[in-house]
Structures are given as structure tokens and as C-alpha cells.
Design a protein around this motif. Structure first.
Motif, PDB file in Angstrom:
ATOM      1  N   ASP A 128       0.828  -1.202   0.000  1.00 18.46           N
ATOM      2  CA  ASP A 128       0.000   0.000   0.000  1.00 18.46           C
ATOM      3  C   ASP A 128       0.868   1.260   0.000  1.00 18.46           C
ATOM      4  O   ASP A 128       0.526   2.255  -0.634  1.00 18.46           O
ATOM      5  N   TYR A 129       1.968   1.223   0.763  1.00 14.41           N
ATOM      6  CA  TYR A 129       2.872   2.370   0.861  1.00 14.41           C
ATOM      7  C   TYR A 129       4.307   1.887   0.728  1.00 14.41           C
ATOM      8  O   TYR A 129       4.736   0.987   1.451  1.00 14.41           O
ATOM      9  N   TRP A 130       5.055   2.509  -0.174  1.00 14.74           N
ATOM     10  CA  TRP A 130       6.447   2.137  -0.426  1.00 14.74           C
ATOM     11  C   TRP A 130       7.354   3.288  -0.007  1.00 14.74           C
ATOM     12  O   TRP A 130       7.141   4.443  -0.396  1.00 14.74           O
ATOM     13  N   PHE A 131       8.358   2.977   0.787  1.00 14.59           N
ATOM     14  CA  PHE A 131       9.355   3.958   1.203  1.00 14.59           C
ATOM     15  C   PHE A 131      10.724   3.400   0.852  1.00 14.59           C
ATOM     16  O   PHE A 131      10.983   2.204   1.057  1.00 14.59           O
ATOM     17  N   ALA A 132      11.609   4.253   0.345  1.00 10.43           N
ATOM     18  CA  ALA A 132      12.937   3.784  -0.032  1.00 10.43           C
ATOM     19  C   ALA A 132      13.975   4.862   0.213  1.00 10.43           C
ATOM     20  O   ALA A 132      13.787   6.020  -0.163  1.00 10.43           O
ATOM     21  N   ASP A 133      15.051   4.458   0.866  1.00 12.48           N
ATOM     22  CA  ASP A 133      16.201   5.344   1.047  1.00 12.48           C
ATOM     23  C   ASP A 133      17.258   4.907   0.043  1.00 12.48           C
ATOM     24  O   ASP A 133      17.784   3.796   0.128  1.00 12.48           O
ATOM     25  N   GLU A 134      17.546   5.764  -0.912  1.00 12.62           N
ATOM     26  CA  GLU A 134      18.555   5.443  -1.925  1.00 12.62           C
ATOM     27  C   GLU A 134      19.775   6.316  -1.688  1.00 12.62           C
ATOM     28  O   GLU A 134      19.659   7.508  -1.426  1.00 12.62           O
ATOM     29  N   GLY A 135      20.939   5.700  -1.742  1.00 17.78           N
ATOM     30  CA  GLY A 135      22.179   6.432  -1.491  1.00 17.78           C
ATOM     31  C   GLY A 135      22.431   6.648  -0.016  1.00 17.78           C
ATOM     32  O   GLY A 135      23.138   7.573   0.366  1.00 17.78           O
ATOM     33  N   VAL A 136      21.841   5.790   0.835  1.00 19.95           N
ATOM     34  CA  VAL A 136      22.028   5.891   2.287  1.00 19.95           C
ATOM     35  C   VAL A 136      22.806   4.669   2.749  1.00 19.95           C
ATOM     36  O   VAL A 136      22.352   3.537   2.576  1.00 19.95           O
ATOM     37  N   SER A 137      23.957   4.882   3.327  1.00 18.83           N
ATOM     38  CA  SER A 137      24.822   3.796   3.772  1.00 18.83           C
ATOM     39  C   SER A 137      24.125   2.919   4.808  1.00 18.83           C
ATOM     40  O   SER A 137      23.336   3.394   5.624  1.00 18.83           O
ATOM     41  N   GLY A 138      24.459   1.643   4.781  1.00 18.70           N
ATOM     42  CA  GLY A 138      23.957   0.709   5.784  1.00 18.70           C
ATOM     43  C   GLY A 138      24.505   1.013   7.167  1.00 18.70           C
ATOM     44  O   GLY A 138      24.025   0.491   8.163  1.00 18.70           O
ATOM     45  N   LYS A 139      25.532   1.868   7.247  1.00 22.34           N
ATOM     46  CA  LYS A 139      26.114   2.233   8.539  1.00 22.34           C
ATOM     47  C   LYS A 139      25.269   3.273   9.273  1.00 22.34           C
ATOM     48  O   LYS A 139      25.496   3.545  10.436  1.00 22.34           O
ATOM     49  N   VAL A 140      24.301   3.857   8.565  1.00 24.28           N
ATOM     50  CA  VAL A 140      23.429   4.863   9.172  1.00 24.28           C
ATOM     51  C   VAL A 140      22.324   4.139   9.937  1.00 24.28           C
ATOM     52  O   VAL A 140      21.639   3.291   9.382  1.00 24.28           O
ATOM     53  N   PRO A 141      22.140   4.458  11.226  1.00 23.95           N
ATOM     54  CA  PRO A 141      21.067   3.810  11.993  1.00 23.95           C
ATOM     55  C   PRO A 141      19.709   4.030  11.329  1.00 23.95           C
ATOM     56  O   PRO A 141      19.470   5.083  10.727  1.00 23.95           O
ATOM     57  N   ALA A 142      18.828   3.054  11.457  1.00 28.99           N
ATOM     58  CA  ALA A 142      17.515   3.115  10.800  1.00 28.99           C
ATOM     59  C   ALA A 142      16.774   4.403  11.120  1.00 28.99           C
ATOM     60  O   ALA A 142      16.198   5.042  10.232  1.00 28.99           O
ATOM     61  N   ALA A 143      16.769   4.818  12.371  1.00 24.61           N
ATOM     62  CA  ALA A 143      16.018   6.003  12.783  1.00 24.61           C
ATOM     63  C   ALA A 143      16.530   7.286  12.129  1.00 24.61           C
ATOM     64  O   ALA A 143      15.802   8.275  12.048  1.00 24.61           O
ATOM     65  N   GLN A 144      17.768   7.277  11.619  1.00 26.35           N
ATOM     66  CA  GLN A 144      18.349   8.469  11.005  1.00 26.35           C
ATOM     67  C   GLN A 144      18.206   8.471   9.484  1.00 26.35           C
ATOM     68  O   GLN A 144      18.669   9.388   8.816  1.00 26.35           O
ATOM     69  N   ARG A 145      17.557   7.451   8.937  1.00 27.58           N
ATOM     70  CA  ARG A 145      17.336   7.402   7.491  1.00 27.58           C
ATOM     71  C   ARG A 145      16.053   8.180   7.178  1.00 27.58           C
ATOM     72  O   ARG A 145      15.016   7.901   7.764  1.00 27.58           O
ATOM     73  N   PRO A 146      16.108   9.148   6.273  1.00 26.81           N
ATOM     74  CA  PRO A 146      14.962  10.038   6.040  1.00 26.81           C
ATOM     75  C   PRO A 146      13.650   9.314   5.727  1.00 26.81           C
ATOM     76  O   PRO A 146      12.622   9.588   6.335  1.00 26.81           O
ATOM     77  N   GLN A 147      13.678   8.408   4.754  1.00 32.95           N
ATOM     78  CA  GLN A 147      12.449   7.727   4.361  1.00 32.95           C
ATOM     79  C   GLN A 147      11.948   6.766   5.441  1.00 32.95           C
ATOM     80  O   GLN A 147      10.752   6.622   5.651  1.00 32.95           O
ATOM     81  N   PHE A 148      12.877   6.109   6.131  1.00 37.37           N
ATOM     82  CA  PHE A 148      12.453   5.200   7.199  1.00 37.37           C
ATOM     83  C   PHE A 148      11.818   5.990   8.343  1.00 37.37           C
ATOM     84  O   PHE A 148      10.825   5.565   8.929  1.00 37.37           O
TER      85      PHE A 148
END
Length: 193
Positions: free
Chosen positions: A31-51
Motif C-alpha cells: 500500500d505504501y512504499w518507502f525507499a532510502d537510496e544512497g544511504v549507507s547501511g552504517k546509518v542507523p535506521a532512525a536516522q534514514r529520512p524515508q524510514f
């Protein structure tokens, strides 16, 4: 109830489309798709914009689907914290890599406990390797710690100038170091004892 899906790729030249297709091939209607592109896996989930935006929109009783466990955090500890936070909000978390297992269910909680144990072992091994590396470096005569901002002649000059009446603040400005550093230099002088 809505189904949210999330994807992440590390570099801008990659795309999350494969992750989206994998989720859809598993028979899940997104129903809803969110994607962080160009975001390192080293960035904590809470700091990823789309997440972060996803977390603001998803509600109790809804479902979050990801293709792989590492999409939910940078390491086992971050993944565990992310899933616990979602579970506390009564959000079902499904990771296709684990066979559509809901990580908020009893079996999912068992899986998280095992992942936590593995993460703890990882941390212990890292500490052990770090300590061994530090011991080896000391044995080889390597100076550890941050390099001093002043050399021996500057420290002697600071002591001499302070003895002639220069204030600690003045000396800190002159040598571009903190007042605390000046204090440590003055305290370490042989006459201070």
C-alpha cells in the motif's frame, strides 16, 4: 490495515526496485512504499529520512515488510531496537529473508533473542580484538591516544609565562587550546607537587 514496505540501497547508482519486486513476487500487496537510496547501511535506521517518515505514518495493526533483515538497521543491536520499537506500537514486521516470519510474534521474538545473543558475541569479540591490538601496539612502542596539541617546548613556555603572571585564559587563547589543557600542563609541572 495497510501494508508498508521499505527498501534501502547504499549508492545513488543502485535502485531499490529489485527489493520492491521481491516483496511483490512474494504475494504481498504494497500500500505504501518507502525507499532510502544512497544511504549507507552504517546509518542507523532512525536516522534514514524515508524510514523516519515511514515510522511517522505507520499505525498500530499495520504491517511493515522488508526483503532482508539488514534493511531495518546498521547492526544486530540497531535491528533489534528498531523491531522492539515497532512491536511496542503493535506493528507486524515481516522479513522475507527469514521466510515471511513476523518478528513481533513469539517465534519472531525467539529469532530476535538469538540475533541479540549473536550481536552480543560480536561485540565481545570486537572488544577482545581491540584490546589485543592495543596491547600489541603498546608492546611495539606505539604511542596511544590523541596526539598532544603542544610540544615540550610549548609546555615549558606555558609554565614560564604563567609563573610571570599570564592568566590561564590568556595562555589558552595564545596556544589555541582549552583552559583545562592549560590547567593540566600547570598541574603536571614538577614544582606542583
Amino acid at each position: 490495515m495497510a501494508t508498508f514496505a521499505y527498501g534501502r540501497v547504499s549508492t545513488a547508482d543502485q535502485t531499490t526496485e529489485n527489493q520492491r519486486q521481491e516483496i511483490e513476487r512474494a504475494g504481498i500487496v504494497i500500500d505504501y512504499w518507502f525507499a532510502d537510496e544512497g544511504v549507507s547501511g552504517k546509518v542507523p535506521a532512525a536516522q534514514r529520512p524515508q524510514f523516519a517518515q515511514l515510522q511517522q505514518q505507520i499505525r498500530a495493526g499495520e504491517t511493515l515488510v522488508v526483503s532482508k533483515l539488514d534493511r531495518l538497521g546498521r547492526d544486530a543491536q540497531d535491528v533489534g531496537a528498531t523491531i522492539k520499537a515497532l512491536a511496542a506500537r503493535r506493528i507486524e514486521v515481516i522479513v522475507l529473508q527469514l521466510g515471511k516470519l513476523d518478528l513481533t510474534s513469539p517465534a519472531g521474538k525467539l529469532m530476535l533473542t538469538m540475533l541479540g545473543a549473536v550481536a552480543e558475541m560480536e561485540r565481545d569479540l570486537l572488544v577482545e580484538r581491540t584490546q589485543a591490538g592495543l596491547a600489541r601496539a603498546k608492546q611495539q612502542g606505539t604511542e596511544l591516544g590523541r596526539p598532544a596539541k603542544t610540544n615540550d617546548s610549548q609546555r615549558l613556555a606555558i609554565i614560564a609565562q604563567h609563573a610571570k603572571g599570564a592568566s590561564i585564559s590568556e595562555l589558552a587563547r595564545t596556544y589555541e587550546i582549552s583552559r583545562a589543557s592549560i590547567g593540566r600542563i600547570l598541574k603536571a609541572q614538577p614544582d606542583a607537587a
